[in-house]
Scaffold this motif. Structure first.
Motif, PDB file in Angstrom:
ATOM      1  N   SER A  27       0.800  -1.195  -0.009  1.00 51.82           N
ATOM      2  CA  SER A  27      -0.079   0.075  -0.005  1.00 51.82           C
ATOM      3  C   SER A  27       0.944   1.475  -0.093  1.00 51.82           C
ATOM      4  O   SER A  27       0.398   2.443  -0.278  1.00 51.82           O
ATOM      5  CB  SER A  27      -0.963   0.016   1.129  1.00 51.82           C
ATOM      6  OG  SER A  27      -0.356  -0.106   2.395  1.00 51.82           O
ATOM      7  N   THR A  28       2.182   1.283   0.031  1.00 52.55           N
ATOM      8  CA  THR A  28       2.983   2.433  -0.004  1.00 52.55           C
ATOM      9  C   THR A  28       4.162   2.298  -0.810  1.00 52.55           C
ATOM     10  O   THR A  28       4.177   2.985  -1.697  1.00 52.55           O
ATOM     11  CB  THR A  28       3.748   2.396   1.678  1.00 52.55           C
ATOM     12  OG1 THR A  28       4.320   1.444   2.022  1.00 52.55           O
ATOM     13  CG2 THR A  28       2.573   2.581   2.602  1.00 52.55           C
ATOM     14  N   ARG A  31       3.475   1.206  -4.591  1.00 48.92           N
ATOM     15  CA  ARG A  31       2.806   2.359  -5.419  1.00 48.92           C
ATOM     16  C   ARG A  31       3.499   3.093  -6.168  1.00 48.92           C
ATOM     17  O   ARG A  31       4.459   3.671  -5.798  1.00 48.92           O
ATOM     18  CB  ARG A  31       1.706   3.044  -4.602  1.00 48.92           C
ATOM     19  CG  ARG A  31       0.743   2.273  -3.809  1.00 48.92           C
ATOM     20  CD  ARG A  31      -0.326   1.797  -4.768  1.00 48.92           C
ATOM     21  NE  ARG A  31      -1.185   0.635  -4.001  1.00 48.92           N
ATOM     22  CZ  ARG A  31      -2.569   1.008  -3.719  1.00 48.92           C
ATOM     23  NH1 ARG A  31      -2.781   2.549  -4.093  1.00 48.92           N
ATOM     24  NH2 ARG A  31      -3.312   0.274  -3.162  1.00 48.92           N
ATOM     25  N   GLN A  65      -5.713  -4.198  -5.512  1.00 48.84           N
ATOM     26  CA  GLN A  65      -5.569  -2.620  -5.451  1.00 48.84           C
ATOM     27  C   GLN A  65      -4.338  -2.275  -6.183  1.00 48.84           C
ATOM     28  O   GLN A  65      -4.442  -1.110  -6.758  1.00 48.84           O
ATOM     29  CB  GLN A  65      -5.726  -2.429  -4.049  1.00 48.84           C
ATOM     30  CG  GLN A  65      -6.970  -2.865  -3.332  1.00 48.84           C
ATOM     31  CD  GLN A  65      -6.877  -2.586  -1.943  1.00 48.84           C
ATOM     32  OE1 GLN A  65      -5.885  -2.421  -1.252  1.00 48.84           O
ATOM     33  NE2 GLN A  65      -8.265  -2.322  -1.189  1.00 48.84           N
ATOM     34  N   LEU A  66      -3.448  -3.069  -6.030  1.00 49.49           N
ATOM     35  CA  LEU A  66      -2.150  -2.349  -6.744  1.00 49.49           C
ATOM     36  C   LEU A  66      -2.027  -2.400  -8.271  1.00 49.49           C
ATOM     37  O   LEU A  66      -1.716  -1.432  -8.762  1.00 49.49           O
ATOM     38  CB  LEU A  66      -0.886  -3.352  -6.033  1.00 49.49           C
ATOM     39  CG  LEU A  66       0.461  -2.693  -6.690  1.00 49.49           C
ATOM     40  CD1 LEU A  66       0.601  -1.495  -6.206  1.00 49.49           C
ATOM     41  CD2 LEU A  66       1.742  -3.586  -6.229  1.00 49.49           C
ATOM     42  N   SER A  69      -4.305   0.334  -9.653  1.00 49.93           N
ATOM     43  CA  SER A  69      -3.621   1.455  -9.593  1.00 49.93           C
ATOM     44  C   SER A  69      -2.771   1.926 -10.740  1.00 49.93           C
ATOM     45  O   SER A  69      -2.153   2.944 -10.728  1.00 49.93           O
ATOM     46  CB  SER A  69      -3.083   1.707  -8.213  1.00 49.93           C
ATOM     47  OG  SER A  69      -1.542   0.907  -8.267  1.00 49.93           O
TER      48      SER A  69
END
Length: 243
Positions: A27-28, A31, A65-66, A69
């Motif tokens: 999540s960090t 990304r 989610q990745l 993105s």
């Protein structure tokens, strides 16, 4: 411009510290990068894409989610999760790659693989690997109820741990001549792999030319990430957060 490589996380519900570190990483740090490559043994055990446990759903959601993105994610099977298949790909957006894949890493052709195929001196493991990768045996396995597969997987994992305790470290490491042979076959001067849990950068010669073999670390005591950019690659660690 950054590409990240990880392997040998051995994610399981039994190790929430590893899971928390991985989810934070996804999540960090992951990304906005050029690509993420997972070189096998993402999971401690994978008995089929139909295992929809809450834990597995949590990990798949992180990948979805990745990839949603805009970050491309690639996966090469390990010896613990070689049964990951097309459904996992569809649910996560992760692209499955052949066990030996050459990528252009900022102008450097680089062979990426899990690494277990390089351990040719471990003849017992290589015989086992040949059996479990047989398509017919896998077809039969997938027709067993999920609960049966779970018990078989647990038994195989326990047997593997006991067997490895009796093997010498040299047998379980890569065979240097096999490394050179495979690199020459693929005409590369750089290799990245996991499996042995011995993070390091090795210098060798392939066809009398200097080459490098980068070994990824495991995630047992801390996170391990290979960070690559146009200037080169660096092995780094990530601390687990207090639980």
């Amino acid at each position: 411009m950054t590409t990240l490589f990880i392997s040998d996380l051995h994610l399981s519900a039994d190790r929430p510290d590893i899971t928390a570190c991985f989810l934070h990483f996804m999540s960090t740090e992951a990304r906005g990068i050029d690509a993420l490559y997972v070189l096998g043994d993402l999971f401690e055990m994978w008995i089929g894409d139909d295992d929809d446990s809450p834990f597995h759903q949590q990990i798949k959601t992180a990948f979805r989610q990745l990839t949603d993105s805009g970050v491309p994610c690639y996966f090469i099977h390990g010896n613990r999760d070689f049964l990951i298949g097309k459904r996992f790909n569809q649910e996560t957006g992760v692209q499955l790659l052949p066990e030996h894949t050459v990528v252009d890493l900022y102008g450097t052709p680089t062979l990426i693989l899990h690494g277990d195929t390089l351990c040719t001196l471990d003849e017992g493991y290589q015989r086992y690997r040949k059996k479990v990768h047989n398509r017919f045996i896998q077809w039969l396995f997938f027709r067993l109820p999920l609960s049966y597969r779970q018990r078989i997987g647990d038994k195989m994992r326990s047997g593997s741990s006991q067997t490895n305790q009796t093997k010498s470290q040299s047998i379980m490491d890569v065979t240097p001549t096999e490394v050179v042979r495979v690199m020459a076959e693929h005409q590369v001067r750089q290799m990245i792999h996991g499996h042995t849990h011995r993070p390091d950068v090795h210098t060798l010669f392939v066809d009398e030319k200097a080459a490098s073999r980068i070994v990824l670390g495991d995630w047992y005591d801390h996170g391990s990430v290979l960070v690559c950019n146009p200037q080169g690659c660096q092995l780094e660690t990530r601390d687990f957060q207090p639980q």
